[in-house]
Design an enzyme around this catalytic site. Structure first.
Site, mmCIF file in Angstrom:
data_model
loop_
_atom_site.group_PDB
_atom_site.id
_atom_site.type_symbol
_atom_site.label_atom_id
_atom_site.label_comp_id
_atom_site.label_asym_id
_atom_site.label_seq_id
_atom_site.Cartn_x
_atom_site.Cartn_y
_atom_site.Cartn_z
ATOM 1 N N VAL A 176 -52.192 -21.458 -25.159
ATOM 2 C CA VAL A 176 -50.979 -20.663 -25.353
ATOM 3 C C VAL A 176 -49.904 -20.954 -24.309
ATOM 4 C CG1 VAL A 176 -52.153 -18.836 -26.656
ATOM 5 C CG2 VAL A 176 -51.952 -18.653 -24.163
ATOM 6 N N GLU A 177 -50.194 -21.873 -23.379
ATOM 7 C CA GLU A 177 -49.169 -22.354 -22.441
ATOM 8 C C GLU A 177 -49.587 -23.723 -21.929
ATOM 9 O OE1 GLU A 177 -48.053 -19.831 -19.123
ATOM 10 O OE2 GLU A 177 -48.190 -18.044 -20.369
ATOM 11 N N ASN A 178 -48.605 -24.603 -21.857
ATOM 12 C CA ASN A 178 -48.791 -25.916 -21.247
ATOM 13 C C ASN A 178 -47.370 -26.460 -21.148
ATOM 14 O OD1 ASN A 178 -49.414 -29.203 -22.441
ATOM 15 N ND2 ASN A 178 -50.139 -28.471 -20.473
ATOM 16 N N TYR A 208 -51.787 -26.015 -16.908
ATOM 17 C CA TYR A 208 -50.684 -26.794 -16.334
ATOM 18 C C TYR A 208 -51.175 -27.905 -15.418
ATOM 19 C CZ TYR A 208 -47.571 -23.048 -17.852
ATOM 20 O OH TYR A 208 -46.880 -22.146 -18.604
#
Ligand code: P53
Length: 478
Positions: A375-377, A315
């Site tokens: 797997v997340e952003n 992030y």
């Protein structure tokens, strides 16, 4: 090696976690999890962790966006965007409501059968996290969470049941979500969500954190071995919160400081990948007189359960400085973390740094030589619904576009082996850190506010059509 474009079969999709969207916290025999005893915070403060469920408090995860009853319609929307995969977690408490039962809860297992079938109907590959901040609350009150070695067996039983049940439906797995958040042991949030640890006055917070992490690493390694024995085709990864740490200046002591902070936050990855603790962390424990219960058998297990790939969230980046007198380059977030004048921040103070994603992809590749999976952003932001119902989230498109550009450069120019990209919170959901609904990440808007008011109606934001084109063009049309 092809130097143009992302690989065929690149896993475009979106990511969520059960507790942040399913709701139905008591449906189908589900037990309460750590997420069910957390209230709402604000952009400046973590949510409160209460002892049990206190009448009169608002617990946003209890209903969340009620994906439990809406999943067919929601997955249809993911399919419309062209998702190739969908990352979610299995709520541990649907399968083992208390956590220490010997037999799983069939109704919970059935729910995920139906959910995965619904994905597969559209050729969407489920990507599953086993433990995503949703430890059974009973394991906290009765066993002290991952302070207790017994939790290894409880987790392994849960993992084994899931691998056995879904071995033909789910190929991609991860064991513990952002296992390294708890390196931040001075806060209450991460140790509680990662490990079910409530600190008491007088606790040696740091020692307890390393102990819990060790039990989790052993549990993860055991799960990896069992998963591979059940089906050798399963790809089982770790999951790390990757916030690269930059030095404030080129002063050698700042450089060394950044390196030491990276070690403190990312040694978890070394254990997952190499199956052993790096020397620097063993030396650190010695110097700090940290005494851990680590058996010879544990060390053996670690070497045998190394992961197939590294899943990570990205992030933001952070910056540290070395302060005078900090002779051992120990890390204290309060005094050592400084702002980055070269980047902008989100309304929640997260420093936006797309190039940091390319840096991170390269750093991970150089350090670990394993396939990577973002797997997340994503961009948590306030959205405004116009009079006609439209939502012009250009800031979100901008954030994602810039990150995807850097991700492509890492693949095309640097040769990083990247499996896929699943932006966080593809449908609006409850924030993990603050419990807010109004910190939104989605392509799909959900009508609900921080207090729980709203119809739960779903609608498409501008980013919905944009992301659909991105997937259609395999990342060429941004
Ligand atoms: P929220 C902190 C730093 C980076 C990622 O976070 C983090 C956290 C914990 O808040 O968590 C991950 O919802 C996590 C997700 C979470 C997402 O990032 O606080 O894996 O569960 O929702 C975004 O904005």
């Amino acid at each position: 090696m092809n130097n143009k474009g992302l690989p065929k079969g690149f896993l475009w999709g979106g990511a969520v976690a059960a507790h942040q969207l399913e709701g139905a916290w008591q449906a189908g025999g589900k037990g309460p999890s750590v997420a069910d005893v957390m209230t709402v915070g604000s952009p400046k403060s973590y949510r409160k962790i209460t002892e049990g469920i206190i009448p009169g408090e608002y617990y946003p995860n209890h209903e969340a966006i009620d994906f439990y009853h809406h999943y067919k319609d929601d997955i249809k929307l993911f399919a419309e965007m062209g998702f190739k995969c969908f990352r979610t977690s299995i709520a541990w408490t649907r399968i083992f409501p208390k956590g220490d039962e010997l037999e799983p809860n069939e109704e919970g297992l059935k729910f995920y059968d139906d959910l995965f079938d619904e994905c597969l109907k559209y050729n969407i590959e489920p990507v599953v996290t086993l433990s995503h901040f949703e430890l059974p609350y009973y394991l906290v009150t009765e066993y002290g969470g991952f302070r207790n070695r017994k939790l290894i067996d409880f987790f392994v039983r849960f993992a084994e049941v899931c691998f056995e049940r879904y071995k033909n439906k789910v190929k991609y797995w991860m064991t513990f979500n952002e296992i390294n958040n708890q390196a931040n042991f001075n806060e209450d949030f991460a140790p509680f969500t990662n490990s079910g640890i409530y600190y008491k006055p007088g606790d040696n917070r740091e020692e307890i954190m390393y102990q819990a992490a060790h039990y989790e690493l052993v549990a993860s390694a055991k799960a990896v071995q069992i998963g591979h024995a059940i089906n050798p085709d399963l790809e089982i990864g770790c999951m790390i919160a990757l916030v690269p740490i930059y030095p404030e200046t080129c002063k050698p002591s700042d450089i060394l400081m950044a390196q030491k902070v990276m070690e403190r936050k990312y040694f978890f990855t070394d254990v997952h990948v190499h199956g052993e603790y790096p020397n620097y962390i063993k030396k650190y424990w010695q110097r700090k007189n940290i005494k851990l219960d680590i058996t010879a058998q544990d060390l053996e297990v670690l070497t045998k359960g190394t992961v197939d790939y590294i899943g990570f969230s990205y992030y933001m980046s952070n910056v540290v400085r070395h302060n005078k007198g900090n002779d051992h380059y120990d890390y204290n977030e309060k005094t050592d973390l400084v702002g980055n004048q070269y980047v902008k921040k989100s309304d929640w103070g997260w420093q936006i740094d797309p190039e940091g994603l390319r840096y991170t992809l390269n750093w991970l590749t150089d350090t670990y030589r394993l396939p990577l999976f973002i797997v997340e952003n994503g961009f948590g932001a306030y959205d405004k619904v116009e009079a006609d119902g439209s939502i012009h989230d250009t800031y979100r498109i901008e954030y994602l576009r810039e990150h995807i550009k850097q991700m492509k450069l890492a693949v095309e120019e640097d040769g990083v082996d990247l499996m896929g990209y699943t932006p966080w919170g593809c449908i609006d959901l409850v924030s993990a850190g603050t419990g807010e609904m109004e910190k939104r990440y989605g392509f799909i808007y959900v009508d609900k506010d921080n207090k729980g008011n709203g119809t739960l109606k779903r609608s498409k934001k501008d980013s919905f059509a944009w992301y659909k084109k991105v997937i259609e063009s395999n990342g060429e049309t941004l």
